[in-house]
Scaffold this motif. Structure first.
Motif, PDB file in Angstrom:
ATOM      1  N   ASP A 192       0.728  -1.310  -0.134  1.00 25.55           N
ATOM      2  CA  ASP A 192       0.103   0.116  -0.029  1.00 25.55           C
ATOM      3  C   ASP A 192       0.930   1.312  -0.019  1.00 25.55           C
ATOM      4  O   ASP A 192       0.678   2.270  -0.675  1.00 25.55           O
ATOM      5  CB  ASP A 192      -0.819   0.064   1.136  1.00 25.55           C
ATOM      6  CG  ASP A 192      -2.058  -1.003   0.994  1.00 25.55           C
ATOM      7  OD1 ASP A 192      -2.382  -1.173   0.064  1.00 25.55           O
ATOM      8  OD2 ASP A 192      -2.791  -1.103   2.136  1.00 25.55           O
ATOM      9  N   LEU A 193       1.924   1.280   0.793  1.00 25.87           N
ATOM     10  CA  LEU A 193       2.737   2.321   1.100  1.00 25.87           C
ATOM     11  C   LEU A 193       3.348   2.687  -0.275  1.00 25.87           C
ATOM     12  O   LEU A 193       3.340   3.999  -0.809  1.00 25.87           O
ATOM     13  CB  LEU A 193       3.880   2.255   2.113  1.00 25.87           C
ATOM     14  CG  LEU A 193       4.926   3.275   1.846  1.00 25.87           C
ATOM     15  CD1 LEU A 193       4.357   4.559   2.517  1.00 25.87           C
ATOM     16  CD2 LEU A 193       6.094   2.783   3.019  1.00 25.87           C
TER      17      LEU A 193
ATOM     18  N   ARG B 297     -10.617  -2.630  -1.015  1.00 25.10           N
ATOM     19  CA  ARG B 297     -10.194  -1.852   0.134  1.00 25.10           C
ATOM     20  C   ARG B 297      -9.842  -2.929   1.485  1.00 25.10           C
ATOM     21  O   ARG B 297     -10.673  -3.716   2.049  1.00 25.10           O
ATOM     22  CB  ARG B 297     -11.209  -1.177   0.771  1.00 25.10           C
ATOM     23  CG  ARG B 297     -11.104   0.422   0.089  1.00 25.10           C
ATOM     24  CD  ARG B 297     -10.061   1.040  -0.129  1.00 25.10           C
ATOM     25  NE  ARG B 297      -8.690   1.024   0.837  1.00 25.10           N
ATOM     26  CZ  ARG B 297      -7.702   1.281   0.577  1.00 25.10           C
ATOM     27  NH1 ARG B 297      -7.178   1.394  -0.688  1.00 25.10           N
ATOM     28  NH2 ARG B 297      -6.714   1.478   1.569  1.00 25.10           N
TER      29      ARG B 297
ATOM     30  N   LYS C 207       1.938   9.606  -5.330  1.00 24.14           N
ATOM     31  CA  LYS C 207       2.215  10.921  -4.815  1.00 24.14           C
ATOM     32  C   LYS C 207       3.336  11.711  -5.607  1.00 24.14           C
ATOM     33  O   LYS C 207       3.557  12.835  -5.861  1.00 24.14           O
ATOM     34  CB  LYS C 207       2.652  11.048  -3.351  1.00 24.14           C
ATOM     35  CG  LYS C 207       1.926  11.980  -2.327  1.00 24.14           C
ATOM     36  CD  LYS C 207       2.459  12.001  -1.048  1.00 24.14           C
ATOM     37  CE  LYS C 207       1.497  10.609  -0.029  1.00 24.14           C
ATOM     38  NZ  LYS C 207       1.967  10.503   1.297  1.00 24.14           N
TER      39      LYS C 207
ATOM     40  N   GLN D 148       2.525   1.947  -3.244  1.00 20.12           N
ATOM     41  CA  GLN D 148       1.495   2.296  -4.348  1.00 20.12           C
ATOM     42  C   GLN D 148       1.083   4.000  -3.901  1.00 20.12           C
ATOM     43  O   GLN D 148       0.982   4.722  -4.980  1.00 20.12           O
ATOM     44  CB  GLN D 148       0.369   1.402  -4.525  1.00 20.12           C
ATOM     45  CG  GLN D 148       0.564   0.172  -5.150  1.00 20.12           C
ATOM     46  CD  GLN D 148      -0.499  -0.412  -5.445  1.00 20.12           C
ATOM     47  OE1 GLN D 148      -1.342  -0.773  -4.281  1.00 20.12           O
ATOM     48  NE2 GLN D 148      -0.924  -0.704  -6.363  1.00 20.12           N
ATOM     49  N   ASP D 149       1.064   4.325  -2.748  1.00 19.78           N
ATOM     50  CA  ASP D 149       0.726   5.852  -2.275  1.00 19.78           C
ATOM     51  C   ASP D 149       1.798   6.583  -2.718  1.00 19.78           C
ATOM     52  O   ASP D 149       1.477   7.530  -3.276  1.00 19.78           O
ATOM     53  CB  ASP D 149       0.419   5.747  -0.921  1.00 19.78           C
ATOM     54  CG  ASP D 149      -0.749   5.158  -0.379  1.00 19.78           C
ATOM     55  OD1 ASP D 149      -1.582   4.896  -1.497  1.00 19.78           O
ATOM     56  OD2 ASP D 149      -1.070   4.959   0.947  1.00 19.78           O
TER      57      ASP D 149
END
Lengths: 358, 270
Positions: free
Chosen positions: A207-208, B267, A215, A210-211
């Motif tokens: 997740d990190l 999610r 960004k 991809q974030d």
């Protein structure tokens, strides 16, 4: 020179061929690899250990061991000003100063061994920044705190004073990511970044990444053997076997319409949560030893669908769609029609159905 | 109802690190394994799953709680008879096939060591015959007995590890992350081999792993560990279709599935 024509491609590897000299003889580890990385996208290189996925990316990052010889090939990189350079023509010194860290950064599998156990993590992050940028030490330290915040470590002001052993595996991998991103690279190469981590931590690290990609507008290359991770992060997939790319396509093409028997094997070797069969379809045997140059198709010995031609001649890349390619004689117009294993066919049908329902 | 092969009752395993610090690795875990079944133990690293395996086979001395195996109590002080029974009938397959085989011993001697200790053959010829058959059973050739571990690939070494456990004809095999160090295509081969052997010999497995999809595939029943406590246990069907504990749910939601469309849309409940 596809790269100079297409503005969207940031990195292009052409016909890369690498041999390692060892005591046992020459190992032909990479046998003609081609791929393009579109800017801002994620490319996944998939394969077993020894398939050459890490070596390919080490060549891109200029981190090949001394016993490696690059026989042929070009690695084009598009700089921010639009100029295209061949990374293989740069001297090691030049590469270290201008490309590594600032343009192309890499994170490795084991966060314990990629951090220095005797240095505080704040210093380790600041070290990279001080090396590449004209900036005061106190500013670099401030930047280290910001970076720790960016990668989601709580209480970054306190954490900069910690040593690696005081952090958990997931936290350490976050620090490694912070170091990689410290000089705002354009391309991030992740070499099995979550293999050493648990599923729950793995999900958070993915997740990190991809974030951060969204960004900072990063282009990401993922090296992994875990197809679950690939399904989660990748836009494009290249499947490697014995130093070659044997199937390439978008992530949907590879997962819903695989054509190479090796890809079939890889997909069915990992049961998903709905698999109910008695036996897993497995690829027999083990990967070839590249000390001895394989004759014909390197996968033929493990391929239940192998034909006579597989033993004599290497299959070319057959095009299936605009983005989907596979190197297997089964796709030749004269080849007998071969169906993938029933177990996998059912699973793909199920997956397609589930995808449509979304 | 048949009698359980292994009964773990309120197992506690603490490690004293210093005078005022104790690692409480396992805090009161109870479960049972029946003959011929596969019990999967899942949890993140640090949840105590490996510790439980090692306490059961008595690589550690349990701090409290009782373990019964084959009707004998195997916790606390062991007498000679029970110890021999335990060492013969319970075997372990380790995670890393590179470090769990003695590099200075030939494969044949690694597999034959248990036979030597328990005197399970009468002639040298018989010993070699048993070892040869075992190697064939796990997909190697009897000629491999004369080789050393470094001459084998990872998957082949794990087969040697399995052969070493099986040669004793154990009733229970503890498989501690035995496939996680292997390549994907080799994992499927080893799991198929373990299933075949179970069908043939009727041994039970305690399958310790963190890869939930593989655990689901091989296990009949599953226990979920969290911070040294068993938070949920049930048949594989129950755990995967109706997880009740929050931790099990979050563990399940973290499993990557090989469907890119679903992955893009989902999610996570973490």
């Amino acid at each position: 020179m596809g790269i100079s024509m297409n503005e969207k491609i940031i990195l292009s590897v052409e016909n890369l061929d690498i041999t390692f000299r060892t005591n046992a003889g020459n190992v032909h580890a990479i046998r003609g690899v081609n791929f393009d990385l579109p800017a801002g996208k994620t490319l996944a290189l998939v394969g077993e250990s020894g398939s050459g996925k890490s070596v390919t990316m080490k060549a891109v990052a200029g981190l090949l061991d001394d016993n490696a010889t690059i026989n042929s090939g070009k690695i084009f990189y598009r700089q921010a000003d639009g100029n295209v350079i061949d990374l293989l023509t740069l001297s090691k010194k030049n590469l270290r100063r201008t490309i590594n860290g600032q343009q192309i950064a890499m994170i490795f599998q084991d966060p314990m061994t990629s951090l220095d156990p005797t240095m505080r993590i704040g210093e380790q992050i600041a070290e990279t920044i001080l090396l590449h940028k004209k900036i005061s030490t106190s500013d670099a330290n401030k930047r280290a705190v910001e970076l720790l915040q960016l990668v989601g470590l709580n209480e970054p002001e306190k954490r900069v004073k910690n040593y690696p052993h005081q952090l958990s595996g997931g936290q350490r991998q976050r620090v490694v990511i912070a170091i990689a991103l410290s000089c705002e690279p354009k391309i991030l190469i992740c070499d099995e970044p979550t293999t050493a981590l648990d599923v729950t931590i793995q999900a958070r690290i993915l997740d990190l990444i991809q974030d951060l990609q969204a960004k900072m507008g990063l282009s990401v290359i993922f090296i992994t053997h875990d197809l679950g991770v690939v399904a989660r992060v990748a836009d494009f997939v290249k499947v490697m076997y014995a130093g070659k790319i044997i199937e390439a396509g978008t992530v949907d093409e590879i997962f819903f319409d695989p054509r190479h028997p090796y890809t079939w094997g890889l997909l069915s070797a990992m049961p998903d949560l709905e698999t109910n069969d008695d036996r897993l379809y497995s690829i027999p045997g083990s990967p070839p030893n590249l000390l001895h140059e394989p004759k014909g198709d390197a996968f033929a010995a493990r391929n239940q669908f192998a034909m006579k031609i597989d033993e004599r001649e290497e299959p070319p890349m057959f095009q299936i769609s605009e983005t989907h390619f596979a190197a297997t004689w089964l796709l030749h117009p004269d080849a007998p029609k071969v169906e993938m294993p029933a177990q996998l066919r059912e699973r793909l049908a199920r997956a397609r159905k589930a995808a449509n329902l979304q | 109802m048949t009698e359980p092969l292994l009964k773990v009752d309120n197992l506690v395993q603490h490690f004293k690190v210093s005078r005022n610090f104790t690692v409480k690795a396992v805090n009161g875990v109870s479960f049972e394994i029946y003959p011929g079944e596969t019990y999967g133990l899942v949890g993140e690293s640090g949840s105590g799953k490996t510790t439980i395996g090692r306490s059961i086979i008595r690589l550690y001395d349990p701090t409290a709680g009782e373990i019964f195996f084959n009707r004998d109590k195997i916790s606390g002080v062991l007498n000679d008879k029970v110890r021999r029974m335990l060492r013969k009938n319970m075997q372990m397959i380790f995670q890393d096939p590179m470090s769990s085989l003695n590099p200075r011993k030939k494969i044949g001697d690694i597999i034959g060591e248990g036979l030597d200790i328990h005197g399970l053959y009468s002639t040298r010829k018989e010993r070699n015959r048993i070892i040869g058959e075992m190697l064939e059973k796990v997909g190697l050739s009897p000629a491999h007995a004369e080789r050393y571990p470094h001459q084998f690939s990872g998957g082949q070494r794990q087969r040697v590890g399995i052969a070493r456990a099986l040669v004793m004809k154990p009733k229970l095999i503890i498989a501690d992350e035995c496939i996680s160090a292997l390549d994907v295509s080799i994992q499927a081969q080893v799991v198929n081999l373990m299933k075949d052997i179970q069908a043939e010999t009727g041994c039970a497995y305690l399958f310790i792993a963190h890869d939930l999809s593989m655990v689901k595939y091989i296990s009949d029943r599953i226990g979920v560990l969290h911070l040294g406590n068993l938070v949920e246990t049930g048949t594989t069907q129950e755990i995967f279709s109706k997880p009740t504990h929050q931790y099990t749910k979050s563990l399940l939601s973290a499993v990557p599935c090989s469907n890119p469309v679903i992955e893009r849309n989902r999610r996570r409940s973490l």
